[in-house]
Write a protein that holds these residues in place. Structure first.
Motif, PDB file in Angstrom:
ATOM      1  N   ASP A  69       0.866  -1.173   0.000  1.00  0.00           N
ATOM      2  CA  ASP A  69       0.000   0.000   0.000  1.00  0.00           C
ATOM      3  C   ASP A  69       0.904   1.225   0.000  1.00  0.00           C
ATOM      4  O   ASP A  69       1.552   1.514   1.004  1.00  0.00           O
ATOM      5  N   VAL A  70       0.972   1.905  -1.132  1.00  0.00           N
ATOM      6  CA  VAL A  70       1.848   3.063  -1.289  1.00  0.00           C
ATOM      7  C   VAL A  70       1.033   4.343  -1.105  1.00  0.00           C
ATOM      8  O   VAL A  70      -0.061   4.473  -1.661  1.00  0.00           O
ATOM      9  N   ASP A  71       1.553   5.273  -0.338  1.00  0.00           N
ATOM     10  CA  ASP A  71       0.902   6.562  -0.139  1.00  0.00           C
ATOM     11  C   ASP A  71       0.989   7.346  -1.444  1.00  0.00           C
ATOM     12  O   ASP A  71       2.088   7.677  -1.896  1.00  0.00           O
ATOM     13  N   GLN A  77       1.017  12.329  -6.095  1.00  0.00           N
ATOM     14  CA  GLN A  77      -0.406  12.233  -6.409  1.00  0.00           C
ATOM     15  C   GLN A  77      -1.185  12.708  -5.189  1.00  0.00           C
ATOM     16  O   GLN A  77      -1.548  11.923  -4.329  1.00  0.00           O
ATOM     17  N   GLY A  78      -1.438  14.012  -5.116  1.00  0.00           N
ATOM     18  CA  GLY A  78      -1.998  14.620  -3.914  1.00  0.00           C
ATOM     19  C   GLY A  78      -3.495  14.549  -3.773  1.00  0.00           C
ATOM     20  O   GLY A  78      -4.036  14.990  -2.765  1.00  0.00           O
ATOM     21  N   ILE A  79      -4.197  14.004  -4.774  1.00  0.00           N
ATOM     22  CA  ILE A  79      -5.656  13.973  -4.687  1.00  0.00           C
ATOM     23  C   ILE A  79      -6.166  12.641  -5.236  1.00  0.00           C
ATOM     24  O   ILE A  79      -5.583  12.059  -6.137  1.00  0.00           O
ATOM     25  N   GLU A  80      -7.242  12.171  -4.617  1.00  0.00           N
ATOM     26  CA  GLU A  80      -7.889  10.933  -5.067  1.00  0.00           C
ATOM     27  C   GLU A  80      -9.345  11.246  -5.369  1.00  0.00           C
ATOM     28  O   GLU A  80      -9.936  12.150  -4.781  1.00  0.00           O
ATOM     29  N   ALA A  81      -9.921  10.469  -6.272  1.00  0.00           N
ATOM     30  CA  ALA A  81     -11.335  10.634  -6.603  1.00  0.00           C
ATOM     31  C   ALA A  81     -11.951   9.282  -6.931  1.00  0.00           C
ATOM     32  O   ALA A  81     -11.257   8.358  -7.355  1.00  0.00           O
ATOM     33  N   LEU A  82     -13.243   9.192  -6.706  1.00  0.00           N
ATOM     34  CA  LEU A  82     -14.028   8.054  -7.144  1.00  0.00           C
ATOM     35  C   LEU A  82     -14.947   8.566  -8.245  1.00  0.00           C
ATOM     36  O   LEU A  82     -15.663   9.554  -8.045  1.00  0.00           O
ATOM     37  N   VAL A 124      -9.221   6.850  -8.803  1.00  0.00           N
ATOM     38  CA  VAL A 124      -8.059   7.447  -9.453  1.00  0.00           C
ATOM     39  C   VAL A 124      -7.246   8.274  -8.468  1.00  0.00           C
ATOM     40  O   VAL A 124      -7.776   8.786  -7.478  1.00  0.00           O
ATOM     41  N   THR A 125      -5.946   8.382  -8.754  1.00  0.00           N
ATOM     42  CA  THR A 125      -5.072   9.303  -8.031  1.00  0.00           C
ATOM     43  C   THR A 125      -4.501  10.271  -9.055  1.00  0.00           C
ATOM     44  O   THR A 125      -4.261   9.895 -10.205  1.00  0.00           O
ATOM     45  N   ALA A 126      -4.292  11.498  -8.628  1.00  0.00           N
ATOM     46  CA  ALA A 126      -3.811  12.524  -9.553  1.00  0.00           C
ATOM     47  C   ALA A 126      -3.011  13.580  -8.799  1.00  0.00           C
ATOM     48  O   ALA A 126      -3.038  13.634  -7.577  1.00  0.00           O
ATOM     49  N   HIS A 131      -5.630  17.783 -12.986  1.00  0.00           N
ATOM     50  CA  HIS A 131      -5.250  16.470 -13.491  1.00  0.00           C
ATOM     51  C   HIS A 131      -6.481  15.548 -13.544  1.00  0.00           C
ATOM     52  O   HIS A 131      -6.676  14.807 -14.525  1.00  0.00           O
ATOM     53  N   ILE A 132      -7.329  15.610 -12.518  1.00  0.00           N
ATOM     54  CA  ILE A 132      -8.552  14.799 -12.520  1.00  0.00           C
ATOM     55  C   ILE A 132      -9.483  15.252 -13.640  1.00  0.00           C
ATOM     56  O   ILE A 132     -10.049  14.428 -14.362  1.00  0.00           O
TER      57      ILE A 132
END
Length: 164
Positions: A69-71, A77-82, A124-126, A131-132
């Protein structure tokens, strides 16, 4: 202490996992790098028995893979989205090929083919919100089989202890 016989994949498919199998899975879930010796010591079984059980669990498909599990922030990649994706009704036969294309997109950490109103849920990570936005435009909105998308930003991602 009774001896434990080696269980085959067929055995695992025919009956439920016992408490030792479940405890082994819990230990590996918490630290997949635990050595066989440490696992066997913790479980109170012989190293050869532990190894045989792990092999049987892998062969039966109970253990699918070992991972880390990588941060995402450590990788920039400072933001995540579903992102929920609904395909056009006439494109339902293209779901499998759409899923295959998702596997090749580097921003996607995982995706789910789901039942219900939407067809896919994509994690996703971006780098940032732009980027998203670019990801959605290039990989989803531009695809003619995609009817709609809905993006939800992830504020916190906490993996809970799955009940074994």
């Amino acid at each position: 202490m009774p001896t434990s016989r080696v269980r085959t994949p067929k055995d695992l498919q025919l009956r439920e996992l016992d408490h030792v199998d479940r405890r082994l899975l819990e230990l590996l879930r918490d630290d997949a790098r635990m050595t066989n010796q440490a696992l066997s010591n913790t479980l109170g079984i012989a190293p050869s028995t532990c190894l045989a059980r792990m092999k049987a669990l892998r062969q039966a498909g109970v253990i699918r893979r070992f991972t880390i599990d990588v941060d995402p922030q450590a990788l920039g990649q400072g933001i995540e989205a579903l992102i929920s994706v609904r395909l056009r009704p006439g494109a339902r036969q293209q779901m499998a090929s759409f899923g295959e294309t998702l596997k090749k997109v580097p921003e996607i950490t995982q995706y789910f083919f789901v039942g219900g109103v939407d067809d896919f849920l994509i994690h996703v990570t971006a780098r940032d919100i732009d980027h998203i936005r670019q990801f959605v435009l290039e990989h989803l909105s531009a695809n003619p089989i995609v009817a709609t998308t809905q993006t939800s930003l992830v504020f916190d991602h906490v993996a809970g202890p799955a009940t074994l």
